[in-house]
Design an enzyme around this catalytic site. Structure first.
Site, PDB file in Angstrom:
ATOM      1  N   ASP A  92      -2.665  22.871  12.426  1.00  0.00           N
ATOM      2  CA  ASP A  92      -4.001  23.498  12.108  1.00  0.00           C
ATOM      3  C   ASP A  92      -3.782  24.778  11.567  1.00  0.00           C
ATOM      4  OD1 ASP A  92      -7.049  22.973  12.558  1.00  0.00           O
ATOM      5  OD2 ASP A  92      -6.123  21.703  14.018  1.00  0.00           O
TER       6      ASP A  92
ATOM      7  N   ASP B  82      -9.217  24.698   9.679  1.00  0.00           N
ATOM      8  CA  ASP B  82     -10.532  24.729  10.419  1.00  0.00           C
ATOM      9  C   ASP B  82     -11.703  25.281   9.653  1.00  0.00           C
ATOM     10  OD1 ASP B  82     -11.385  24.092  13.394  1.00  0.00           O
ATOM     11  OD2 ASP B  82     -11.819  26.235  13.303  1.00  0.00           O
TER      12      ASP B  82
ATOM     13  N   GLU C 124     -11.476  20.869   7.084  1.00  0.00           N
ATOM     14  CA  GLU C 124     -12.594  20.547   7.955  1.00  0.00           C
ATOM     15  C   GLU C 124     -13.925  20.784   7.178  1.00  0.00           C
ATOM     16  OE1 GLU C 124     -14.092  20.680  12.489  1.00  0.00           O
ATOM     17  OE2 GLU C 124     -13.339  22.511  11.725  1.00  0.00           O
TER      18      GLU C 124
ATOM     19  N   HIS D 106     -11.220  15.263  17.384  1.00  0.00           N
ATOM     20  CA  HIS D 106     -11.046  15.806  18.939  1.00  0.00           C
ATOM     21  C   HIS D 106     -12.626  16.300  19.185  1.00  0.00           C
ATOM     22  CE1 HIS D 106     -10.475  18.910  15.999  1.00  0.00           C
ATOM     23  NE2 HIS D 106     -10.654  19.781  16.660  1.00  0.00           N
ATOM     24  N   ASP D 107     -13.316  16.238  18.221  1.00  0.00           N
ATOM     25  CA  ASP D 107     -14.577  16.698  18.428  1.00  0.00           C
ATOM     26  C   ASP D 107     -15.726  15.769  18.511  1.00  0.00           C
ATOM     27  OD1 ASP D 107     -14.044  19.388  18.192  1.00  0.00           O
ATOM     28  OD2 ASP D 107     -14.237  19.713  16.142  1.00  0.00           O
TER      29      ASP D 107
END
Length: 528
Positions: free
Chosen positions: A95, A197, A264, A325-326
């Site tokens: 990330d 991100d 993302e 993960h969100d």
């Protein structure tokens, strides 16, 4: 290019494997589980942040981009993990968090020291509004204003997430070069690329204009949804920044060793696809999550796929995502039977799939008692209900990986940082390995089947999308048929063929001009 044929497996490091008995997963734990990833058949792992951090947002608040937080280990642990992954033929993506830092990062500490600080312009500062309040009406993703007053210097700083996550000023070339040096640091160590991100948030309106109201917003909905985000998302300057990041990746790329950028980006398709032209290899396509899993009907899924395929140029490579993960777990959104159907969809569409750890076990959302909630988003918005009435927090999809039925599910020798899934004694890797018809074996079979050139590179064409059945052709030799219902269905076929795989893992037979689908069954047919 390797990333076109790859299956990417996302690991949330806190929750994969603990090696030192503190209840929190770490890099050494991931290294020990590399053989599992190899046996699953995935090609690359993506690691959520492990950088040094105060952990206000569990690593997405970075205090040092070039070091590992002691919770997760050391740089030497990372190097060993990377070396062993490469020895197994696994690529490693990490990330990159370029939009904001921790408020404890040395850059921000220097920036807020005074208005004359050499790094003042490294972050987004603004004078108060005439009434002394925030400079404008921008809202944080985590609730409340996106501005916090620094009383010592009398200005507000921007944070699109927590106040402890101040936004960097990407208009400043020194900031951009500092982030590019961070990229080079990890690329020199050998990483194969980055998942970037909140890529679509790097720039914001230079004039800091108020955002217009959203006519569809209603009380009780997400605070940030009050406005249309014309001035904080997908600004024109962002494309130039993405192109510069791509140049850095290309410095380290060679045939067969291309370094890849996964972005993302939560945007509608017409905006999303522009990031291909800007240089992002794989702008994350979340539409199956937000438009698909919320409206799980063949007609809707076909529209989602067709719209995407229509907007891609011949140089663009598609990608698909079902969870991360969100977002709430796949099995909790659709149920385990349809989670199998969704997995078949993901691995047989054209493009690169990303798979979230534990979904191969059909892990459900965890059950998190109020006293064990960890997620800052949940703690700040505890009175709000999220999508489908679920709480807005992200703890339920981040629970530890259950490996076996030993104490703490083989994840740790101590109590894990979040509770295990309630059914972990029977829903774990070891138990599913013993069951030849488990979700784990289905995912393994699907990943292996996807290596066929026709499923990798064959064109997509919708064949059927009605009466509860979605079917499509891949190239000239494959047909995928998915029954979205709990009733038997019959699908006429263009010609006969061989059933290569069923989600029930119990049939491989010749079929003629009619395919009978059992309830909740997906079937992949190799056509004659």
């Amino acid at each position: 290019m390797w990333w076109k044929e790859a299956v990417i497996y996302q690991i949330y490091p806190r929750s994969f494997q603990d090696s030192n008995g503190d209840g929190i997963g770490d890099l050494e734990g991931i290294r020990r589980r590399l053989p599992y990833l190899k046996s699953l058949g995935v090609d690359a792992l993506w690691l959520s942040p492990f950088y040094k951090s105060p952990m206000k947002d569990f690593g997405y608040d970075v205090a040092d981009y070039c070091d590992v937080d002691p919770i997760f280990g050391t740089l030497e642990d990372f190097d060993r993990l990377l070396q062993e992954a490469h020895a197994l033929g696994l690529r490693v993506l990490i990330d990159l968090v370029p939009n904001h830092t921790s408020s404890e990062h040395p850059w921000f500490l220097e920036s807020r020291a005074s208005r004359e600080s050499p790094k003042r312009d490294w972050y987004v500062w603004a004078d108060p509004a005439p009434d002394g309040g925030p400079p404008n009406n921008w809202q944080s993703f985590f609730g409340g204003p996106a501005w916090t007053l620094d009383e010592r210097t009398g200005q507000y700083y921007l944070h699109q997430f927590l106040p402890e996550q101040p936004d960097l000023n990407w208009r400043n070339p020194e900031v951009r070069e500092a982030i590019y040096e961070v990229m080079r640091f990890w690329l020199r160590r050998g990483v194969d690329g980055f998942r970037v991100d909140v890529l679509w948030l790097l720039a914001e309106d230079l004039l800091l204009r108020d955002e217009p109201g959203n006519p569809d917003w209603r009380p009780g909905m997400w605070d940030r949804g009050r406005h249309l985000h014309l001035f904080t998302e997908d600004q024109p300057e962002t494309y130039a920044y993405v192109r510069e990041m791509r140049f850095v990746l290309d410095e380290f790329s060679a045939p067969g060793r291309e370094r890849v950028m996964v972005g993302e980006i939560y945007l509608p398709y017409p905006q999303l696809v522009r990031y291909y032209q800007a240089g992002c290899h794989l702008p994350f396509n979340f539409h199956l999550i937000f438009r698909g899993l919320t409206d799980w009907r063949p007609e809707n899924i076909a529209r989602i796929v067709e719209e995407y395929e229509r907007l891609l140029t011949r140089l663009d490579w598609p990608n698909w995502v079902l969870g991360n993960h969100d977002q709430p777990r796949l099995a909790s959104r659709l149920g385990e039977a349809q989670a199998r159907v969704a997995a078949t969809l993901l691995f047989t569409l054209r493009g690169t799939p990303t798979w979230y750890y534990g979904d191969e076990l059909a892990l459900p959302n965890g059950e998190i008692p109020p006293e064990k909630v960890q997620d800052p988003a949940a703690l700040r918005q505890k009175d709000r209900k999220g999508e489908h009435g679920l709480p807005p927090g992200r703890d339920p999809e981040r629970t530890p990986m259950p490996w076996d039925d030993s104490p703490h599910a083989g994840f740790s020798t101590a109590e894990p940082w979040l509770p295990l899934n309630p059914d972990w004694p029977r829903r774990n890797v070891a138990a599913m390995e013993r069951d030849p018809r488990s979700m784990l074996h289905l995912v393994r079979r699907l990943i292996a089947l996807r290596k066929d050139p026709g499923l990798l590179y064959g064109a997509y064409r919708t064949y059927w999308a009605q009466e509860g059945v979605y079917a499509y052709l891949r190239g000239e030799g494959w047909l995928v048929a998915l029954n979205f219902t709990d009733k038997e269905k019959a699908l006429p076929l263009p010609r006969g063929g061989q059933v290569a795989l069923s989600t029930h893992l119990d049939r491989e037979e010749r079929v003629g001009d009619l395919l009978r689908l059992r309830p909740d069954e997906g079937v992949v047919v190799r056509l004659d």
